[in-house]
Design a protein around this motif. Sequence first.
Motif, mmCIF file in Angstrom:
data_model
loop_
_atom_site.group_PDB
_atom_site.id
_atom_site.type_symbol
_atom_site.label_atom_id
_atom_site.label_comp_id
_atom_site.label_asym_id
_atom_site.label_seq_id
_atom_site.Cartn_x
_atom_site.Cartn_y
_atom_site.Cartn_z
ATOM 1 N N TRP A 251 2.694 -5.531 -4.886
ATOM 2 C CA TRP A 251 1.617 -6.052 -4.052
ATOM 3 C C TRP A 251 1.790 -5.665 -2.599
ATOM 4 O O TRP A 251 2.897 -5.714 -2.061
ATOM 5 C CB TRP A 251 1.547 -7.578 -4.144
ATOM 6 C CG TRP A 251 1.392 -8.141 -5.529
ATOM 7 C CD1 TRP A 251 2.213 -9.023 -6.136
ATOM 8 C CD2 TRP A 251 0.354 -7.858 -6.490
ATOM 9 N NE1 TRP A 251 1.769 -9.329 -7.400
ATOM 10 C CE2 TRP A 251 0.614 -8.623 -7.640
ATOM 11 C CE3 TRP A 251 -0.772 -7.025 -6.473
ATOM 12 C CZ2 TRP A 251 -0.211 -8.596 -8.763
ATOM 13 C CZ3 TRP A 251 -1.584 -6.999 -7.591
ATOM 14 C CH2 TRP A 251 -1.305 -7.772 -8.711
ATOM 15 N N LYS A 252 0.699 -5.298 -1.954
ATOM 16 C CA LYS A 252 0.682 -5.046 -0.512
ATOM 17 C C LYS A 252 0.029 -6.194 0.240
ATOM 18 O O LYS A 252 -0.043 -6.168 1.468
ATOM 19 C CB LYS A 252 -0.063 -3.734 -0.224
ATOM 20 C CG LYS A 252 0.635 -2.500 -0.788
ATOM 21 C CD LYS A 252 -0.107 -1.225 -0.390
ATOM 22 C CE LYS A 252 0.614 0.007 -0.920
ATOM 23 N NZ LYS A 252 -0.115 1.260 -0.563
ATOM 24 N N ASN A 253 -0.462 -7.162 -0.542
ATOM 25 C CA ASN A 253 -1.158 -8.331 0.038
ATOM 26 C C ASN A 253 -2.320 -7.903 0.942
ATOM 27 O O ASN A 253 -2.553 -8.480 1.996
ATOM 28 C CB ASN A 253 -0.169 -9.211 0.804
ATOM 29 C CG ASN A 253 0.903 -9.758 -0.120
ATOM 30 O OD1 ASN A 253 0.597 -10.199 -1.233
ATOM 31 N ND2 ASN A 253 2.153 -9.695 0.300
ATOM 32 N N GLU B 19 -4.112 -1.928 -7.604
ATOM 33 C CA GLU B 19 -2.720 -1.831 -8.022
ATOM 34 C C GLU B 19 -2.469 -2.660 -9.280
ATOM 35 O O GLU B 19 -1.759 -2.237 -10.198
ATOM 36 C CB GLU B 19 -1.792 -2.303 -6.896
ATOM 37 C CG GLU B 19 -0.339 -2.551 -7.294
ATOM 38 C CD GLU B 19 0.392 -1.326 -7.791
ATOM 39 O OE1 GLU B 19 1.515 -1.490 -8.317
ATOM 40 O OE2 GLU B 19 -0.137 -0.194 -7.663
ATOM 41 N N GLY C 297 -4.186 -9.333 -9.935
ATOM 42 C CA GLY C 297 -4.814 -9.342 -8.616
ATOM 43 C C GLY C 297 -6.300 -9.618 -8.672
ATOM 44 O O GLY C 297 -7.036 -9.246 -7.759
ATOM 45 N N ASP D 198 -4.686 -4.449 -3.679
ATOM 46 C CA ASP D 198 -3.929 -5.193 -4.674
ATOM 47 C C ASP D 198 -4.648 -5.244 -6.020
ATOM 48 O O ASP D 198 -4.002 -5.177 -7.074
ATOM 49 C CB ASP D 198 -3.652 -6.612 -4.178
ATOM 50 C CG ASP D 198 -2.453 -6.664 -3.238
ATOM 51 O OD1 ASP D 198 -1.803 -5.615 -3.044
ATOM 52 O OD2 ASP D 198 -2.175 -7.751 -2.699
#
Length: 258
Positions: A255-257, A242, A136, A239
Amino acid sequence: MVSNNYETIKFYVEEGVAFLVLSRPPVNVMNIQMMEEISDALFSIRSNRNLHALVIRAEGKVFSAGVSVEDHMGDKAEPMLHLFHKMFHLLIEIPCPTIAVVEGPAIGGGCELATFCDIVYATEKAKFGQPEINLGLFPPVSVVTFPWLTGFNRTMELLLTGETIDAHKAYEWGFVNRVLSPEDLETNLKQLLSKLKNKSTVALRLTRKAVREAMASSFASSIGKVEQIYFRDLIQSEDAQEGLRSFIEKREPVWKNS
């Protein structure tokens, strides 16, 4: 004579050539201490106008697996990145040609360090890659320098996919000057150093300065803007955090974008 002042590198000057050897087993991951020692070594030769070359190489089977992921997190992140970039500012300032000798994978920050040198010799075991996107993140130095080396589209492909390329592809794409067998590497390096030793150090220094001048001004102005994007927008994102945590915890990122 090898300097005994460092724990993660070896550094010495011999017959007009400085040698900086990455020496942090098992894969020469660059932590804050190592970056401080590299910067100190580079600073020590910044005013040495008798040098014909600086050779950067590594012990072990890996040139460098990059910068310590742990140093990307929390309060360490910003001082780490500034210290990392200090190495490159010093590489621009030193008064002699820089030569990277890559005999194994040069990944992440290791790839940035190797490809930033003026001349790169590699063996067939060398690999080059910027996998930061998988965490990320992006590699700030390569964002600035890769378009100079290989062009816009190839830069985008490498940085957006995180692909690792072999030595022959790196040569084809302009990251490497020569791909040599392990048997031929030392002979070719000695020949290159012999050619440089026969040149005027004034001519070497000023030719290098002239070629680097455009890139240096661009690098200095661009890297600051890239750092702002990195710290203001990216490193604080969910992200990015993460990606770093998942690497340390040895799991796939979710991922949560955002």
